[in-house]
Write an enzyme that holds these catalytic residues in place. Structure first.
Site, short mmCIF file in Angstrom:
data_model
loop_
_atom_site.label_atom_id
_atom_site.label_comp_id
_atom_site.label_asym_id
_atom_site.label_seq_id
_atom_site.Cartn_x
_atom_site.Cartn_y
_atom_site.Cartn_z
N GLY A 18 39.37 27.21 32.52
CA GLY A 18 38.53 28.42 33.01
C GLY A 18 39.38 29.68 33.55
O GLY A 18 39.22 30.92 32.99
N ARG A 19 40.45 29.48 34.02
CA ARG A 19 41.05 30.71 34.76
C ARG A 19 42.04 31.19 33.49
O ARG A 19 42.80 32.22 33.93
CB ARG A 19 42.12 30.19 36.09
N LYS A 68 31.99 27.46 32.06
CA LYS A 68 32.28 26.58 30.92
C LYS A 68 31.79 25.37 31.02
O LYS A 68 31.30 24.89 29.93
CB LYS A 68 33.85 26.25 31.35
N LYS A 82 32.93 20.05 46.60
CA LYS A 82 32.00 20.05 45.73
C LYS A 82 30.87 18.85 45.74
O LYS A 82 29.63 19.02 45.88
CB LYS A 82 32.25 20.05 44.12
N GLU A 84 45.31 27.92 42.01
CA GLU A 84 44.61 26.65 41.40
C GLU A 84 45.55 26.02 40.35
O GLU A 84 45.41 24.67 39.97
CB GLU A 84 43.28 27.15 40.66
N HIS A 141 48.54 50.68 55.83
CA HIS A 141 48.03 50.96 57.38
C HIS A 141 47.42 49.55 57.75
O HIS A 141 46.53 49.64 58.86
CB HIS A 141 46.77 52.22 56.94
N GLU A 155 26.86 26.97 41.94
CA GLU A 155 26.68 28.36 42.45
C GLU A 155 26.13 29.20 41.31
O GLU A 155 25.02 29.96 41.72
CB GLU A 155 27.97 29.12 42.79
#
Ligand code: F6P
Length: 541
Positions: A274-275, A212, A502, A360, A391, A218
């Protein structure tokens, strides 16, 4: 439009106090007895919306609790906040942005506006680019620098710019193009991007850089490594401007400065968080994988859920009910976590996706008025698919000391499976939810064999994991998170908590040795240790 943000603190509402009073008595109630007292309980505590069926009757709630929870929703600013969000008001108050993601799946008649201006045309234009590019790629018409069609797509992005598309491509693999492979790389861990490209042919590989902001370190790091690989192997000098690279962003300037060809930049709008962006051009890899028609069906399913949410009274409203049950457990029964357990391997990434969506959005401790809150907000969300989870951590769910409310999710039909497998899978889900609630044992049972029971769960069934139902499922959780944020009176649309880390990384990366002296003793020691022991450091060789 101005957003009148100040809702009441939930703790000041009469319904909050009623719920506090009901808390003690409910812990003494047995859910099973509530079923015995009211044979209609399961019918009364279920909701059908289109091809989604929610049975919430296995919760630790009685009529009084449900009516106080609904009263809490009535007394809060939820109705006003809902109007505000769909009206494009600047509900993200700390960044003065709207959160108009429902408009991405809206139709012209939904009349979504921002600052009084309709947004539908803008959305249509950006989705028509998704449609045209995905069609060209699927039909073998999008050619690389040596004239070959695309066989592999690497989507680079992180958080909201990656989790949604990655989850959707996995969930909807029954609809995937057989000859196109979509790879996702999000982590800064170089082993990911470097091993991904190693197995691919650069001539037939398309890189999508999705961010965005188009600044996320990253993603930029991975993008540079992918571009180097293209350049080294294809003899290109500016691979970022070739047909091998597409950028998706809300910051066109940054993508242009990066060198991406203007016709290969897909935009989406600042008012898309963003999300909440998988419905926008960020969803390009989904459209490439399943085709634009199926992508549209996903948008339609989400839109149907928007309509359900906007128009259904709270007591029959799926997102509202899920949100209220979550509030009951978090704020009154002090559960710290919620588990999401899909009985469908193709929904493996749903818990990861919901972690960002929920934590978030609502992992906040200040109210919309900027005051510290004195109540719990977002729970810690975790999960894994059944039957594997059975399990691993189900021991704790059945006999551990924590109370963990669970959302079980499954598809009633699965064309990719067969009757034998699918019946077994669904029977596991039914058995686990029943065992958790019913428990087993009496005074004569050895204590280690005692199952206390009374453990709550929701069961959400979709008829089939189709694009439409998948869209509805994701939108259901979006609205659930919104309802909780609204009742908690917090801003669900900013994410300031991710900034400090960040900034410090940036500081260390840009002037390592200088800035490490400003850090605490532990960080200095660890940095020194890494420096001394690294095999990759050039000054050690
Ligand atoms: O983790 C913080 C965050 O800003 C998320 O909200 C976002 O989805 C992600 O980073 C990626 O941001 P961008 O799309 O700008 O690269």
């Amino acid at each position: 439009m101005t957003f009148n943000s100040s809702g009441p603190s939930p703790t000041s509402l009469p319904a909050w106090h009623e719920l506090l009073n009901l808390k003690e008595s409910i812990l003494e109630q047995s859910i099973l007895e509530l079923f015995n007292k009211n044979p209609a309980r399961s019918k009364q505590l279920s909701i059908q919306h289109d091809e989604l069926f929610l049975d919430y009757s296995k919760n630790l709630v009685n009529d009084q609790v449900m009516s106080s929870l609904l009263a809490l929703a009535d007394q809060s600013a939820l109705s006003d906040h809902t109007k505000a969000i769909f009206a494009g008001e600047l509900v993200n108050t700390t960044e003065q942005k709207a959160a108009l993601h429902p408009a991405l799946r809206g139709k012209a008649e939904d009349n979504y506006v921002l600052n009084g201006m309709p947004v539908h045309e803008q959305v249509k234009q950006s989705l028509s680019q998704v449609s045209s590019i995905s069609d060209q790629i699927r039909q073998g018409k999008w050619l690389g620098s040596t004239g070959k069609a695309v066989t592999d797509v690497i989507h680079l992005g992180v958080g909201g710019s990656e989790l949604g598309p990655r989850m959707a491509c996995q969930a909807l693999q029954a609809y995937a193009h057989p000859d196109l492979k979509i790879h996702f790389v999000s982590n800064a861990d170089g082993a990911e991007i470097l091993t991904t490209v190693k197995s691919l042919n650069p001539e037939t590989t398309l890189i999508i850089i999705a961010s965005k902001s188009f600044t996320t370190e990253e993603t930029m790091l991975n993008a540079h490594s992918a571009i180097n690989w293209l350049e080294e192997n294809l003899g290109l000098s500016q691979a970022q401007s070739s047909t091998h690279v597409i950028g998706i962003t809300a910051n066109r300037e940054n993508a242009l400065a990066f060198g991406i060809d203007p016709s290969q930049i897909l935009e989406f709008q600042e008012w898309v968080g963003g999300r909440y962006s998988l419905w926008s051009s960020i969803g390009l890899p989904i459209a490439i994988s399943i085709g634009y028609k199926n992508f549209e069906a996903m948008l339609d399913g989400a839109r149907e859920m928007d309509i359900h949410f906007k128009t259904t009274p709270f007591e029959r409203n799926m997102p509202v009910i899920l949100a209220l049950l979550g509030i009951w457990y978090s704020n009154f029964l002090n559960t710290q976590t919620i588990a999401v357990i899909p009985y469908c391997e193709r929904l493996t990434l749903l818990p990861d996706y919901l972690q960002q969506l929920d934590m978030e959005s609502n992992g906040k401790s200040v109210s919309l008025n900027g005051e510290s809150v004195n109540y719990t907000t977002a729970p810690i969300l975790w999960g894994q698919t059944g039957t594997d989870g059975q399990h691993a951590f189900f021991q704790l769910l059945h006999q551990g000391s924590h109370l963990v409310p669970i959302d079980f999710i499954a598809a009633v039909n699965d064309p990719l499976s067969n009757e034998k497998h699918h019946n077994f899978l669904l029977n596991n889900l039914l058995a686990q939810a029943a065992a958790l609630m019913t428990g087993r044992g009496d005074k004569s049972t050895p204590t280690h064999k005692l199952y206390p029971g009374n453990k709550p769960s929701n069961i959400l069934l979709v008829n089939e994991l189709s694009p439409k139902n998948f869209g509805a499922l994701v939108a259901l959780y979006e609205h659930k998170v919104f309802v909780q944020g609204s009742i908690w009176n917090i801003n669900s649309y900013d994410q300031w908590g991710v900034e400090l880390g960040k900034q410090l990384t940036h500081k260390l990366t840009s002037d390592g040795n200088v800035s490490i002296k400003e850090f605490d003793g532990s960080t200095q020691q660890l940095s020194e240790y890494i420096h001394q022991h690294t095999m990759l450091s050039s000054d050690k060789s």
